[in-house]
Design a protein around this motif. Structure first.
Motif, PDB file in Angstrom:
ATOM      1  N   GLU A 176      11.351   6.648  -3.121  1.00 47.83           N
ATOM      2  CA  GLU A 176      10.258   5.821  -2.793  1.00 47.83           C
ATOM      3  C   GLU A 176      10.136   4.639  -2.570  1.00 47.83           C
ATOM      4  OE1 GLU A 176       9.061   5.267   1.835  1.00 47.83           O
ATOM      5  OE2 GLU A 176      10.132   6.992   0.757  1.00 47.83           O
ATOM      6  N   VAL A 177       9.831   4.229  -4.190  1.00 47.96           N
ATOM      7  CA  VAL A 177       9.205   3.166  -4.410  1.00 47.96           C
ATOM      8  C   VAL A 177      10.487   1.695  -4.370  1.00 47.96           C
ATOM      9  CG1 VAL A 177       8.793   1.720  -6.395  1.00 47.96           C
ATOM     10  CG2 VAL A 177       8.108   4.179  -5.834  1.00 47.96           C
ATOM     11  N   ALA A 178      11.973   2.792  -4.702  1.00 49.49           N
ATOM     12  CA  ALA A 178      13.040   1.209  -4.533  1.00 49.49           C
ATOM     13  C   ALA A 178      12.896   1.225  -2.989  1.00 49.49           C
ATOM     14  CB  ALA A 178      13.826   2.380  -5.383  1.00 49.49           C
ATOM     15  N   LYS A 179      12.883   1.871  -2.414  1.00 50.08           N
ATOM     16  CA  LYS A 179      13.264   1.663  -0.867  1.00 50.08           C
ATOM     17  C   LYS A 179      11.967   0.816  -0.196  1.00 50.08           C
ATOM     18  CE  LYS A 179      13.339   4.421   3.914  1.00 50.08           C
ATOM     19  NZ  LYS A 179      12.973   5.553   4.247  1.00 50.08           N
ATOM     20  N   ILE A 180      11.340   0.594  -0.725  1.00 43.92           N
ATOM     21  CA  ILE A 180       9.949  -0.279   0.095  1.00 43.92           C
ATOM     22  C   ILE A 180      10.068  -1.364  -0.284  1.00 43.92           C
ATOM     23  CG2 ILE A 180       7.648  -0.177   0.165  1.00 43.92           C
ATOM     24  CD1 ILE A 180       7.458   2.436   0.168  1.00 43.92           C
ATOM     25  N   GLN A 181      10.048  -1.584  -1.866  1.00 47.11           N
ATOM     26  CA  GLN A 181      11.399  -2.758  -2.685  1.00 47.11           C
ATOM     27  C   GLN A 181      11.749  -2.965  -1.916  1.00 47.11           C
ATOM     28  OE1 GLN A 181       8.839  -3.913  -5.153  1.00 47.11           O
ATOM     29  NE2 GLN A 181      10.331  -5.844  -4.362  1.00 47.11           N
ATOM     30  N   ASN A 182      12.660  -2.451  -1.364  1.00 52.77           N
ATOM     31  CA  ASN A 182      14.095  -2.951  -0.189  1.00 52.77           C
ATOM     32  C   ASN A 182      13.537  -4.183   0.750  1.00 52.77           C
ATOM     33  OD1 ASN A 182      15.809  -2.693  -2.681  1.00 52.77           O
ATOM     34  ND2 ASN A 182      17.045  -1.155  -1.757  1.00 52.77           N
ATOM     35  N   LYS A 183      12.937  -3.174   1.067  1.00 54.71           N
ATOM     36  CA  LYS A 183      12.064  -3.949   2.336  1.00 54.71           C
ATOM     37  C   LYS A 183      11.214  -4.887   2.124  1.00 54.71           C
ATOM     38  CE  LYS A 183      11.065   0.765   5.039  1.00 54.71           C
ATOM     39  NZ  LYS A 183      10.567   1.985   5.777  1.00 54.71           N
TER      40      LYS A 183
ATOM     41  N   GLN B  46       0.799  -1.057  -0.067  1.00 51.17           N
ATOM     42  CA  GLN B  46       0.315  -0.042   0.158  1.00 51.17           C
ATOM     43  C   GLN B  46       0.543   1.198   0.310  1.00 51.17           C
ATOM     44  OE1 GLN B  46      -2.248  -0.821   3.617  1.00 51.17           O
ATOM     45  NE2 GLN B  46      -4.218  -1.806   2.740  1.00 51.17           N
ATOM     46  N   GLU B  47       1.735   1.190   0.880  1.00 49.78           N
ATOM     47  CA  GLU B  47       2.788   1.971   0.758  1.00 49.78           C
ATOM     48  C   GLU B  47       3.920   2.388  -0.237  1.00 49.78           C
ATOM     49  OE1 GLU B  47       5.894   2.313   3.895  1.00 49.78           O
ATOM     50  OE2 GLU B  47       4.529   1.869   5.729  1.00 49.78           O
ATOM     51  N   LYS B  48       4.074   1.063  -0.936  1.00 44.79           N
ATOM     52  CA  LYS B  48       4.403   1.771  -2.225  1.00 44.79           C
ATOM     53  C   LYS B  48       3.413   1.781  -3.527  1.00 44.79           C
ATOM     54  CE  LYS B  48       5.720  -2.350  -4.584  1.00 44.79           C
ATOM     55  NZ  LYS B  48       6.380  -3.714  -4.683  1.00 44.79           N
ATOM     56  N   PHE B  49       2.408   1.817  -3.868  1.00 47.80           N
ATOM     57  CA  PHE B  49       1.446   2.296  -4.498  1.00 47.80           C
ATOM     58  C   PHE B  49       1.214   3.807  -3.657  1.00 47.80           C
ATOM     59  CE2 PHE B  49      -2.972   3.489  -5.468  1.00 47.80           C
ATOM     60  CZ  PHE B  49      -2.760   3.216  -6.876  1.00 47.80           C
ATOM     61  N   ILE B  50       0.530   4.568  -2.711  1.00 48.92           N
ATOM     62  CA  ILE B  50       0.767   5.360  -2.443  1.00 48.92           C
ATOM     63  C   ILE B  50       2.654   6.257  -3.567  1.00 48.92           C
ATOM     64  CG2 ILE B  50       0.943   7.509  -1.444  1.00 48.92           C
ATOM     65  CD1 ILE B  50      -0.333   5.791   0.895  1.00 48.92           C
ATOM     66  N   ALA B  51       3.738   6.058  -3.080  1.00 47.22           N
ATOM     67  CA  ALA B  51       4.884   6.533  -4.109  1.00 47.22           C
ATOM     68  C   ALA B  51       4.421   6.427  -5.106  1.00 47.22           C
ATOM     69  CB  ALA B  51       6.449   5.257  -3.013  1.00 47.22           C
ATOM     70  N   PHE B  52       4.348   5.141  -6.018  1.00 48.13           N
ATOM     71  CA  PHE B  52       4.385   5.165  -7.162  1.00 48.13           C
ATOM     72  C   PHE B  52       3.276   6.004  -7.628  1.00 48.13           C
ATOM     73  CE2 PHE B  52       2.915   3.125 -11.073  1.00 48.13           C
ATOM     74  CZ  PHE B  52       3.401   3.416 -12.065  1.00 48.13           C
ATOM     75  N   LYS B  53       2.421   6.341  -6.745  1.00 54.13           N
ATOM     76  CA  LYS B  53       1.602   7.662  -7.893  1.00 54.13           C
ATOM     77  C   LYS B  53       2.116   8.846  -7.619  1.00 54.13           C
ATOM     78  CE  LYS B  53      -2.917   7.404  -6.637  1.00 54.13           C
ATOM     79  NZ  LYS B  53      -4.671   7.413  -5.800  1.00 54.13           N
TER      80      LYS B  53
END
Length: 236
Positions: free
Chosen positions: A157-164, A144-151
Motif C-alpha cells: 500500500e505504501v508503494a501504491k500511494i507513493q506512485n500516486k 497521511q494515508e501513506k503514514f497509516i499504511a507504513f504503521k
C-alpha cells in the motif's frame, strides 16, 4: 508689460519647482484593521536573506503608505512585528510592480484576510496559487494515508500511494509549466519557474524562457531565469 513679465517668471518658477519633485515608481497603500500600535517592514530577498526596504511605525491609525523606486516587478514581503513571535502569520507576500498597489487585511487574521489589488502579476499569482493549493491538499491527504499504511507495515500500500504522489507531482509540475508558458508576458511566469519548478527537466524551462516577452526577459526574474538555465546547462 510688467504684469506679463511677472506672470512668465511665476510660471517658470512653478515649472522649476515641479521639476524638482520626485515621484516614486511604486506606492503601497495599506490598511490593517485592528492594528493600533506596531512596526511594519517592507522586505525583499537579497542573497537568500530578507532585507528591509522600508520601516513603518503604526501608532493609532491602521492605514499606512510606503513609497519607493521599483526597477522591476518583484515579490516583496510585508512583515508585522507583533513583539511576540516571528510566526508565519506575521508575513504577507505580494507581487509589487510599478504603480499603486492596495493591501488590506486584519490584525486577527493577518494572512487569511488579505486582499491585494492593483497588480496584474499578483492577480495571476493568486489564480495560480488557488490551483496549486488543491494539488498540495491532495498530496497531504496521500501522505497521511501513506503514514497509516507504513504503521500497519503494509509495504504494498505504501508503494501504491507513493506512485500516486509521484503522478500527482508530475501533474502539478505540468500545470506550473503550462501556466508559465501561457503567461509569458508577465513577470510572474519567470518567478514561479524559479521558485516552484527549478528542478524540472531543462527542456520545460527552455520552453518557458522562449515564451517570455522581451519586457519580461529584461526583468529581474527574467534575467535570473536565463542565468539559471545557462548554469544548469553547464552542469549537465
Amino acid at each position: 508689460m510688467k504684469k506679463s513679465l511677472l506672470a512668465l517668471i511665476s510660471i517658470a518658477l512653478m515649472s522649476s519647482c515641479e521639476g524638482k519633485k520626485t515621484h516614486k515608481s511604486f506606492v503601497l497603500n495599506g490598511n490593517i484593521k485592528g492594528l493600533k500600535k506596531g512596526t511594519l517592514y517592507i522586505q525583499r530577498i537579497a542573497d537568500t536573506t530578507l532585507v528591509a526596504i522600508d520601516t513603518i511605525k503604526i501608532n493609532g491609525d491602521s492605514h499606512f503608505v510606503s513609497e519607493f523606486d521599483l526597477k522591476s516587478p518583484e515579490m516583496l514581503y510585508l512583515f508585522l512585528d507583533r513583539g511576540v513571535s516571528n510566526s508565519l502569520d506575521n508575513n504577507i507576500s505580494f507581487f509589487a510592480e510599478q504603480g499603486t498597489l492596495n493591501l488590506e487585511t486584519s490584525l486577527d487574521f493577518f494572512t487569511a484576510d488579505v486582499k491585494i489589488t492593483g497588480s496584474k502579476n499578483q492577480e495571476l499569482y493568486d489564480d495560480y496559487r488557488k490551483v496549486i493549493s488543491r494539488y498540495n491538499d491532495q498530496d497531504l491527504g496521500l501522505t497521511q494515508e501513506k503514514f497509516i499504511a507504513f504503521k500497519d507495515k503494509n509495504t504494498a500500500e505504501v508503494a501504491k500511494i507513493q506512485n500516486k504522489q509521484d503522478a500527482l507531482l508530475k501533474r502539478k509540475y505540468l500545470y506550473t509549466t503550462n501556466f508559465a508558458v501561457n503567461n509569458g508576458d508577465h513577470e510572474v511566469a519567470a518567478y514561479i519557474a524559479l521558485a516552484d519548478i527549478y528542478d524540472i527537466n531543462l527542456k520545460y524551462l527552455d520552453t518557458i524562457q522562449k515564451r517570455m516577452s522581451p519586457k519580461v526577459a529584461k526583468s529581474l526574474y527574467g534575467k535570473k531565469l536565463t542565468t539559471y538555465i545557462a548554469e544548469r546547462k553547464k552542469m549537465e
